[in-house]
Enzyme design. Structure first.
Site, mmCIF file in Angstrom:
data_model
loop_
_atom_site.group_PDB
_atom_site.id
_atom_site.type_symbol
_atom_site.label_atom_id
_atom_site.label_comp_id
_atom_site.label_asym_id
_atom_site.label_seq_id
_atom_site.Cartn_x
_atom_site.Cartn_y
_atom_site.Cartn_z
ATOM 1 N N PRO A 251 0.856 -1.193 0.000
ATOM 2 C CA PRO A 251 0.000 0.000 0.000
ATOM 3 C C PRO A 251 0.885 1.235 0.000
ATOM 4 O O PRO A 251 1.805 1.346 0.827
ATOM 5 C CB PRO A 251 -0.781 -0.128 1.324
ATOM 6 C CG PRO A 251 0.045 -1.017 2.186
ATOM 7 C CD PRO A 251 0.850 -1.893 1.288
ATOM 8 N N ALA B 70 0.367 5.355 -0.196
ATOM 9 C CA ALA B 70 -0.554 6.499 -0.276
ATOM 10 C C ALA B 70 -0.124 7.397 -1.434
ATOM 11 O O ALA B 70 1.054 7.686 -1.600
ATOM 12 C CB ALA B 70 -0.534 7.267 1.037
ATOM 13 N N GLN C 12 -6.732 -1.390 2.634
ATOM 14 C CA GLN C 12 -6.095 -1.030 3.912
ATOM 15 C C GLN C 12 -6.819 0.147 4.561
ATOM 16 O O GLN C 12 -7.071 1.165 3.914
ATOM 17 C CB GLN C 12 -4.623 -0.661 3.728
ATOM 18 C CG GLN C 12 -3.935 -0.551 5.093
ATOM 19 C CD GLN C 12 -2.537 0.003 5.047
ATOM 20 O OE1 GLN C 12 -2.323 1.132 4.615
ATOM 21 N NE2 GLN C 12 -1.576 -0.784 5.491
ATOM 22 N N CYS D 75 2.111 3.505 9.644
ATOM 23 C CA CYS D 75 2.363 4.814 9.021
ATOM 24 C C CYS D 75 3.029 5.765 10.024
ATOM 25 O O CYS D 75 2.514 5.988 11.114
ATOM 26 C CB CYS D 75 1.068 5.425 8.497
ATOM 27 S SG CYS D 75 1.367 7.031 7.743
ATOM 28 N N LYS E 195 -0.613 -4.684 8.855
ATOM 29 C CA LYS E 195 0.739 -4.308 8.405
ATOM 30 C C LYS E 195 1.350 -3.422 9.492
ATOM 31 O O LYS E 195 0.744 -2.427 9.890
ATOM 32 C CB LYS E 195 0.666 -3.565 7.075
ATOM 33 C CG LYS E 195 2.013 -3.129 6.546
ATOM 34 C CD LYS E 195 1.921 -2.771 5.071
ATOM 35 C CE LYS E 195 3.225 -2.224 4.526
ATOM 36 N NZ LYS E 195 3.514 -0.854 4.951
ATOM 37 N N GLY F 111 10.466 -4.399 3.239
ATOM 38 C CA GLY F 111 11.527 -3.427 3.492
ATOM 39 C C GLY F 111 12.757 -3.705 2.670
ATOM 40 O O GLY F 111 13.420 -4.724 2.845
ATOM 41 N N ASP F 112 13.013 -2.801 1.706
ATOM 42 C CA ASP F 112 14.255 -2.816 0.935
ATOM 43 C C ASP F 112 14.363 -3.955 -0.083
ATOM 44 O O ASP F 112 15.473 -4.362 -0.418
ATOM 45 C CB ASP F 112 15.476 -2.843 1.863
ATOM 46 C CG ASP F 112 15.493 -1.644 2.806
ATOM 47 O OD1 ASP F 112 14.804 -0.650 2.508
ATOM 48 O OD2 ASP F 112 16.173 -1.704 3.836
ATOM 49 N N GLY G 121 7.433 -2.022 -2.032
ATOM 50 C CA GLY G 121 6.884 -0.674 -2.102
ATOM 51 C C GLY G 121 7.643 0.178 -3.088
ATOM 52 O O GLY G 121 7.373 0.178 -4.300
HETATM 53 C C1 LIG Z 1 5.060 7.147 -0.869
HETATM 54 C C2 LIG Z 1 4.792 6.076 0.161
HETATM 55 C C3 LIG Z 1 3.498 5.876 0.593
HETATM 56 C C4 LIG Z 1 3.232 4.870 1.553
HETATM 57 N N1 LIG Z 1 1.946 4.656 1.941
HETATM 58 C C5 LIG Z 1 1.666 3.628 2.782
HETATM 59 C C6 LIG Z 1 0.312 3.302 3.116
HETATM 60 O O1 LIG Z 1 -0.642 3.927 2.654
HETATM 61 N N2 LIG Z 1 0.117 2.253 3.971
HETATM 62 C C7 LIG Z 1 1.157 1.522 4.498
HETATM 63 O O2 LIG Z 1 0.921 0.568 5.259
HETATM 64 N N3 LIG Z 1 2.438 1.807 4.182
HETATM 65 C C8 LIG Z 1 2.699 2.819 3.324
HETATM 66 N N4 LIG Z 1 3.994 3.052 2.960
HETATM 67 C C9 LIG Z 1 5.050 2.119 3.417
HETATM 68 C C10 LIG Z 1 5.244 0.997 2.386
HETATM 69 O O3 LIG Z 1 4.068 0.252 2.202
HETATM 70 C C11 LIG Z 1 6.384 0.058 2.774
HETATM 71 O O4 LIG Z 1 6.099 -0.511 4.028
HETATM 72 C C12 LIG Z 1 7.740 0.776 2.867
HETATM 73 O O5 LIG Z 1 7.920 1.646 1.762
HETATM 74 C C13 LIG Z 1 8.896 -0.228 2.936
HETATM 75 O O6 LIG Z 1 8.927 -1.058 1.811
HETATM 76 P P1 LIG Z 1 9.939 -0.781 0.568
HETATM 77 O O7 LIG Z 1 11.332 -0.764 1.144
HETATM 78 O O8 LIG Z 1 9.707 -1.929 -0.370
HETATM 79 O O9 LIG Z 1 9.562 0.551 -0.007
HETATM 80 C C14 LIG Z 1 4.290 4.074 2.063
HETATM 81 C C15 LIG Z 1 5.593 4.305 1.619
HETATM 82 C C16 LIG Z 1 5.861 5.280 0.680
HETATM 83 C C17 LIG Z 1 7.280 5.483 0.195
#
Ligand SMILES: Cc1cc2nc3c(=O)[nH]c(=O)nc-3n(C[C@H](O)[C@H](O)[C@H](O)COP(=O)(O)O)c2cc1C
Length: 321
Positions: free
Chosen positions: A16, A18, A70, A100, A139, A201-202, A224
């Site tokens: 997810p 935003a 979510q 968040c 989450k 994460g990452d 993400g």
């Molecule tokens: C622009 C942006 C918006 C996000 N919005 C949400 C959200 O709406 N809900 C949520 O649970 N996490 C949100 N996250 C967190 C991501 O879902 C994810 O947990 C985080 O980026 C780590 O994963 P990654 O390293 O693959 O990016 C957001 C992250 C980013 C960068």
């Protein structure tokens, strides 16, 4: 992995995000072969007020199952009512945001603030589980700060009230997005509960997902930021986990044909003014690594109509790699 009635094969989830994982982007990820996508986080209060913009975020028409929505909030009853509304709007799985870190969310005791109030986190999860007849997932981050890690305690509480899957982002609230995600905590949570655990994460390339599963034993991975302007990362990662080989990256032509289709969806769902505005951000992500990216970025930021944006994409297609 089994989640309710769904048998999720090699689950690689689009996180997810935003402002990113709206209907247009979810459809784009599905169009290139990603199966498991999440909505953006949706406010329980705004849903209960029938806020029209928020109701639009719950437009799931035409989307294949499982449709994962979510929600975020701080009050068990309001969350339960919002979850019911989401199910009426065809959600198949309800996910609760306990991660968040944004100040405007945390100050309302929502998102990662719940990591500081486990009784409340538990009541919210329990109320939502009781309210709906679909699987409920959570989450979460690891804790508020390095010295208040609650991941295992929270995971067990959530499992005890009927939550059916956990996604663990290996950072604390205080870390926001800095440093590295601590995958070892994902492993510890996985060992502490019987329900499926998704690591997050990452993961920036398919091989990262392989390493994450190896190191943590997690049942699925969530991606993400790696998917920004790169929806192919989801199916490519799924392919890697299934067959152990890395699919080649899409060509520039393929990338921008998909970007154009994405743009048409954005226009359809958001209209010209908002759609163009939102697409600028995606377009800048899509051009990452393209020759003359800096100049293209300026052109994208200066587009004043859908046709100008289409012209930039067409020109990239003509230029090729
Ligand atoms: C622009 C942006 C918006 C996000 N919005 C949400 C959200 O709406 N809900 C949520 O649970 N996490 C949100 N996250 C967190 C991501 O879902 C994810 O947990 C985080 O980026 C780590 O994963 P990654 O390293 O693959 O990016 C957001 C992250 C980013 C960068």
């Amino acid at each position: 992995m089994k989640l309710g009635q769904y048998e999720l094969e090699v689950p690689v989830f689009l996180a997810p995000l935003a402002g990113v994982t709206d209907k247009a982007f979810r459809e784009t990820v599905r169009a290139v072969g990603g199966n498991y996508v999440w909505t953006e986080m949706i406010s329980d209060k705004a849903l209960n007020y029938q806020n029209s913009r928020t109701l639009n975020m719950l437009d799931l028409t035409g989307e294949a199952e499982p449709r994962i929505v979510q929600l975020f909030g701080s009050d068990p009853e309001t969350m339960a009512r919002a979850a019911l509304l989401a199910v009426e709007c065809k959600a198949n799985i309800i996910d609760i945001n306990m991660g968040c870190p944004a100040p405007k969310i945390v100050k309302n005791d929502e998102g990662s603030a719940l990591l500081k109030d486990l009784p409340r986190a538990k009541s919210i999860a329990s109320a939502v589980v009781q309210a709906v007849n679909v699987p409920v997932t959570v989450k979460m981050r690891l804790g508020w700060s390095d010295d208040t890690i609650v991941a295992i305690e929270l995971a067990k509480l959530l499992e005890s009230v009927g939550v059916q899957m956990l996604t663990v982002h290996g950072r604390t609230r205080e870390q926001f997005y800095s440093g590295y995600a601590d995958w070892d905590w994902i492993r510890r949570v996985k060992q502490a509960v019987r329900i499926p655990v998704v690591g997050n994460g990452d993961v920036a390339k398919p091989e990262d997902a392989g390493r994450m599963i190896e190191q943590t034993g997690c049942d699925g991975v969530m991606i993400g930021r790696g998917a920004l302007g790169n929806p192919w990362l989801i199916p490519r990662t799924q392919h890697y986990l299934r067959y152990g080989t890395v699919m080649s990256e899409p060509s520039i032509d393929e990338r921008f044909l998909v970007a154009m289709q994405h743009f048409e969806r954005v226009l359809r769902y958001k209209g010209e003014r908002i759609g163009l505005n939102e697409m600028r951000k995606h377009a800048v992500w899509y051009i990452k690594g393209v020759r003359n990216a800096a100049q293209l970025r300026d052109e994208i930021m200066q587009t004043r109509s859908p046709d100008e944006m289409r012209a930039v994409f067409s020109r990239i297609l003509r230029i090729g790699e």
